[in-house]
Design a protein around this motif. Structure first.
Motif, mmCIF file in Angstrom:
data_model
loop_
_atom_site.group_PDB
_atom_site.id
_atom_site.type_symbol
_atom_site.label_atom_id
_atom_site.label_comp_id
_atom_site.label_asym_id
_atom_site.label_seq_id
_atom_site.Cartn_x
_atom_site.Cartn_y
_atom_site.Cartn_z
ATOM 1 N N MET A 1 0.839 -1.188 0.000
ATOM 2 C CA MET A 1 0.000 0.000 0.000
ATOM 3 C C MET A 1 0.881 1.248 0.000
ATOM 4 N N TYR B 1 2.962 2.175 2.126
ATOM 5 C CA TYR B 1 2.891 2.802 3.443
ATOM 6 C C TYR B 1 4.057 2.315 4.293
ATOM 7 N N ARG C 1 -3.119 7.383 -2.734
ATOM 8 C CA ARG C 1 -4.346 7.525 -1.946
ATOM 9 C C ARG C 1 -5.533 6.897 -2.666
ATOM 10 N N ARG D 1 -5.111 3.079 -1.962
ATOM 11 C CA ARG D 1 -5.397 2.670 -0.580
ATOM 12 C C ARG D 1 -6.893 2.729 -0.324
ATOM 13 N N GLY D 2 -7.403 1.668 0.284
ATOM 14 C CA GLY D 2 -8.820 1.680 0.630
ATOM 15 C C GLY D 2 -9.714 1.424 -0.555
ATOM 16 N N SER E 1 -7.621 -0.177 16.247
ATOM 17 C CA SER E 1 -7.682 0.349 14.880
ATOM 18 C C SER E 1 -9.024 0.969 14.523
ATOM 19 N N ALA F 1 -14.156 4.191 3.481
ATOM 20 C CA ALA F 1 -13.282 4.082 2.310
ATOM 21 C C ALA F 1 -14.103 3.850 1.046
ATOM 22 N N GLN G 1 -13.858 6.765 -1.636
ATOM 23 C CA GLN G 1 -13.150 6.499 -2.890
ATOM 24 C C GLN G 1 -14.090 6.496 -4.074
ATOM 25 N N GLU H 1 -3.719 5.314 11.603
ATOM 26 C CA GLU H 1 -3.125 4.536 10.520
ATOM 27 C C GLU H 1 -4.227 3.916 9.656
ATOM 28 N N THR H 2 -5.253 3.364 10.328
ATOM 29 C CA THR H 2 -6.380 2.802 9.582
ATOM 30 C C THR H 2 -6.958 3.846 8.637
ATOM 31 N N GLU I 1 -5.514 6.514 7.425
ATOM 32 C CA GLU I 1 -4.574 6.816 6.340
ATOM 33 C C GLU I 1 -4.604 5.720 5.275
ATOM 34 N N LEU I 2 -4.760 4.476 5.737
ATOM 35 C CA LEU I 2 -4.781 3.360 4.794
ATOM 36 C C LEU I 2 -6.113 3.269 4.057
ATOM 37 N N LYS I 3 -7.077 4.139 4.417
ATOM 38 C CA LYS I 3 -8.308 4.211 3.633
ATOM 39 C C LYS I 3 -8.129 5.179 2.473
ATOM 40 N N GLY I 4 -6.953 5.788 2.394
ATOM 41 C CA GLY I 4 -6.699 6.722 1.306
ATOM 42 C C GLY I 4 -7.233 8.110 1.562
ATOM 43 N N LEU I 5 -7.539 8.440 2.821
ATOM 44 C CA LEU I 5 -8.033 9.793 3.123
ATOM 45 C C LEU I 5 -6.875 10.780 3.072
#
Lengths: 544, 318
Positions: A61, A63, A91, A94-95, A108, A122, A126, B217-218, B220-224
């Motif tokens: 990802m 990251y 971005r 991701r998601g 989380s 997400a 997205q 982190e979650t 950020e990993l959603k692409g926000l």
């Protein structure tokens, strides 16, 4: 031939470290790894901590956690190299194309927001689904993952559902945007063994039904064997072995993989109970300010020089029992007899002799030591406190103890931060031994360690038991550990002792339903084990 | 009972107790000050006999406890007594002065609180880069200068040199809102500069603390985008500490304006208190003290209650 969904070539990952007292410098964590994940396939990444599993997973990802950066190679997702992509494009990926399921869903999920809002965020953000469609899809996923009240569970806040349920919500969160690839990072490691298999089954079915590809990261080979098509074994940021699941489990080629497969090589002869050193009788206890008992009528004995394993899932009262025995939580009722003396219920009133003969080792060796004291000071403290040792005499005894825990000279002057996880736990063992105790309470002492390291600690504990004739009250949720080291076993369930006796008695059928559930839930390194267990269960696990 | 209601009632009860304690403290402190109202009124003309007579007349020689109980009884029934110097009811005076102070505090708060939070969010977004450093630098500089200094600097530039705003902030009921706002623009600016840094730094620190969490982190990993992550996921979890510091600063805007009011000759509570202290008008000092204490305590209770409400575990128990 299909084009791989994720194609990783020569991946190198680096980080900047800031060691105390030294100049910051760059290190390499992953040294060139190649692998492919085909659409709809599951690749298991396995290795001990520090092997770079999570780092590689997150690299898909683009990251990097805490200053970690991708320094070389290519990471292609759907044909595009994410290492060179702009942040905007990353971005968008991701998601949407790649999603992530973390080890601790409890941490989380944002505690201030309802689950549904977070699950669909997400997918909606997205632009893959409208809000209404995403919600409908989330409810379907909740159903598929076997969550209770799928229509309304999304309206709850994270603290209002259990750990196992939240982990499934996290899986729904990852699957909601219809990604091509999901990165599962130790998704069941933090769960109780009986909850783990339900979540594992739910994840496996969801992967199969949605046709998504997955990277499944774990340190538990038995778990990954249940879900993956291929397995890659990693060590120190390098690939050790790659093959089909069947080949890795049944015919591993590399020595390291063989060690992982055959871990738990400990043989321990069961001893028969004798006149007990610790006798716990009819203990009932509750925490201050609450209105329910967490222990009901608990009675167990520990024989001198033997090991009593107390097993059960979280919330069963194992650690509370340890708190009662050490006097941190005075019981409401019942007595504790230790070495022929009746112990005062509360710890401050106990004699120094009682304190000395009853020692404790904790799960988190990290937090159980003062980070600003050297190993020598940490081990030397009980020597001064209980025996008044000073100077050369004390140094000699410290060295003896260090030899006993198989750490050589030179460790005396090190600080805890300079030790590995296994070494830290060894120092804690030495500190407990320094008091020459009759009984050591070991509270999940190997749970935070990698399997091979944990194995070493258990072997050491057994060895020390022979030499020092010390008894252990060994608290754990890990049945494999219990089988390896116990002389007697107490199975705890909801604050009661469910089953109690010598190891062979407890582990021989006929079982009560709970013990059966607990024993059958321990993952076995066998293909198809998961389906067999679920099909043959007598009761639902408590974590649901 | 719902845990939130219980906790709120507890806070209210504690607030009342605290207010009683504060009133006793204020009364006690004015008692041990040298000199009294009789001395102040007579001034140079005081002879032992005239002093004794005046004290007798004003009831000043009765035991302190009796006078405290009487005074407290008066406050509880809404009677703050009369000023010694001009014999007018204190309550009427305070009503007028308090509304002026609140007017000033209100506009200072309307500007400073959103500005501080916005600047805090921007500072987090550009953490350790130049926007962050610029914001921190300016706000810290403004908090480091004494407020009268800032006031005189602003007066020099905006009143003396540029004629943009009056240096005396006198408002009267006949003025339109716009005219009033123009009159108080400089004191509002000074107050804003004084309270901005504290709130902005706390917003920044509280959000940065939350930014370490796994759920960030979650997100950020959603692409926000980073700013979405900050205001949607970090800010709601940082509300409690931010509200606390905002309330302390709001309290300061009401009770700490003495200097600013004096500099701009603004007819608020601060001026009133200073005048009363100069004239040894003890009943007025006492009344002002108790009102300031009440404002402080009430705003802190509000902060506590908002913090409680911001906690999802308390708002939605299992």
């Amino acid at each position: 031939m299909t084009e791989p969904l994720l194609k990783v070539r020569g991946l190198k990952i680096g980080a900047t470290v800031y060691p105390p007292g030294e100049k910051p410098h760059d290190i390499e964590i992953v040294h060139g790894v190649d692998f492919d994940v085909d659409p709809g396939k599951v690749l298991g990444l396995i290795g001990e901590s520090g092997a770079g599993k999570s780092t590689i997973g997150l690299a898909s990802m683009a990251y990097g956690r805490g200053g970690v950066t991708l320094t070389g190679g290519t990471v292609e997702v759907n044909g595009r190299d994410v290492r060179k992509a702009a942040l905007r494009d990353i971005r968008r990926l991701r998601g949407a194309e790649v999603t992530y399921v973390s080890q601790s869903a409890a941490a989380s999920f944002n505690p201030a927001k309802q689950i549904m809002e977070q699950v669909i965020e997400a997918a909606v953000g997205q632009g893959k689904f409208s809000k209404a469609d995403a919600q409908k899809r989330a409810v379907e996923l909740f159903k598929k993952l076997g969550l209770p009240d799928p229509e309304t569970i999304g309206n709850r806040y994270p603290h209002q559902v259990s750990g196992g349920q939240l982990q499934r919500c996290m899986t729904a969160l990852a699957l909601c945007p219809e990604p091509d690839l999901v990165v599962f990072d130790e998704p069941t490691t933090a769960l109780d063994v009986t909850t783990q298999i339900d979540v594992l089954k739910a994840i496996k079915d969801a992967i199969r039904d949605t046709g998504v590809a997955a990277l499944y990261i774990t340190h538990d080979l038995a778990v990954v064997a249940q879900v993956s098509d291929h397995i890659m074994v990693l060590r120190h940021g390098e690939m050790v072995e790659y093959g089909t699941t069947d080949q890795i489990i049944n015919a591993p080629l590399e020595e390291y993989t063989q060690a992982l497969v055959s871990v738990r090589s400990i043989r321990h002869e069961e001893k028969q109970p004798t006149e007990p050193v610790l006798r716990v009788e009819n203990i009932t206890a509750r925490y201050k300010g609450t209105h329910f008992d967490v222990l009901h009528n608990v009675s167990v004995d520990v024989s001198p020089g033997q090991t009593l394993a107390v097993v059960g899932e979280s919330g069963s009262g194992k650690s509370t029992l340890a708190r009662v025995i050490t006097g941190l939580l005075p019981p409401r009722d019942g007595t504790i007899t230790f070495a022929g003396r009746t112990l005062t219920p509360d710890q401050p009133a106990r004699s120094r002799e009682d304190l000395r003969e009853l020692q404790m080792i904790y799960q988190m060796a990290d937090t159980a030591m003062n980070p600003r004291q050297t190993v020598g000071t940490i081990i030397g403290r009980p020597l001064e406190f209980y025996f008044g040792l000073k100077g050369a005499e004390k140094q000699k005894r410290i060295q003896e103890l260090l030899d006993e825990i198989e750490l050589g000279t030179g460790f005396q002057d090190r600080y805890p931060a300079e030790l590995s996880g296994g070494q830290k736990q060894r120092v804690c063992i030495a500190r407990a031994l320094a008091a020459k105790p009759k009984l050591i309470i070991c509270d999940e002492v190997t749970s935070a360690l990698d399997p091979l390291v944990a194995d070493g600690i258990l072997k050491l504990l057994l060895e020390l038991q022979k030499v020092e004739d010390v008894a252990y009250l060994f608290i754990t949720h890990d049945l494999a550990t219990v089988k390896a080291i116990a002389d007697s076993i107490a199975v705890m369930y909801q604050g009661r002792v469910q089953r109690y006796g010598t190891k062979s008695e407890v582990l021989s059928p006929p079982f009560d339903d709970y013990t059966d559930l607990l024993l059958s839930s321990v993952p076995e390194m066998k293909l198809g084990w998961l389906e067999d267990v679920i099909a043959n269960r007598k009761m639902e696990s408590a974590g649901n | 009972m719902h845990p939130i209601l219980k906790l709120t009632l507890q806070r209210l009860g504690l607030g009342v107790l605290l207010l009683f304690a504060a009133s006793a403290l204020i009364f006690g402190l004015t008692e041990i000050l040298p000199g009294d109202a009789a001395q102040a009124i007579l001034g140079q003309a005081a002879t032992p006999e005239s002093l004794a007579n005046l004290r007798e007349e004003m009831g000043l020689n009765r035991p302190a406890l009796t006078r405290y109980v009487e005074w407290l009884g008066g406050i509880l029934t809404g009677d703050l007594g009369n000023a010694l110097t001009n014999k007018l009811p204190i309550a009427d005076q305070i009503a007028k002065r308090m509304s002026a102070t609140l007017f000033l505090a209100f506009w200072a708060a309307i500007i400073s609180v959103p500005l501080a939070i916005l600047l805090g969010l921007v500072a987090v977004r550009y953490q350790n880069r130049w926007p962050d450093k610029l914001i921190s630098g300016i706000t810290l500089a403004s908090i480091s200068l004494p407020e009268f200094m800032i006031a005189y600097i602003l007066v020099f530039f905006f009143a003396v040199q540029l004629f943009w705003a009056p240096s005396f902030a006198s408002i009267s009921p006949g003025m339109s809102l716009l005219e009033q706002l123009h009159a108080i623009s400089l004191p509002v600016a000074v107050l804003t500069l004084v309270v901005l840094a504290h709130m902005m730094r706390m917003t920044r620190a509280a959000i940065l603390n939350v930014m370490q969490s796994a759920y960030i982190e979650t997100a950020e990993l959603k692409g926000l985008t980073t700013f979405t992550v900050i205001y949607r996921h970090a800010f709601p979890n940082a509300i409690a500490p931010i509200v606390n510091v905002v309330m302390i600063n709001l309290a300061y805007l009401v009770v700490g304006v003495v200097v600013v009011e004096v500099v701009f000759a603004y007819p608020g509570m601060g001026q009133y208190l200073v005048d009363a202290v100069v004239k040894r008008d003890v009943p007025v000092v006492l009344a002002c003290g108790v009102i300031f204490a009440a404002v402080y305590i009430i705003l802190n209770i509000v902060a506590d209650v908002v913090s409680i409400l911001a906690n999802p575990r308390l708002r939605h128990p299992k």
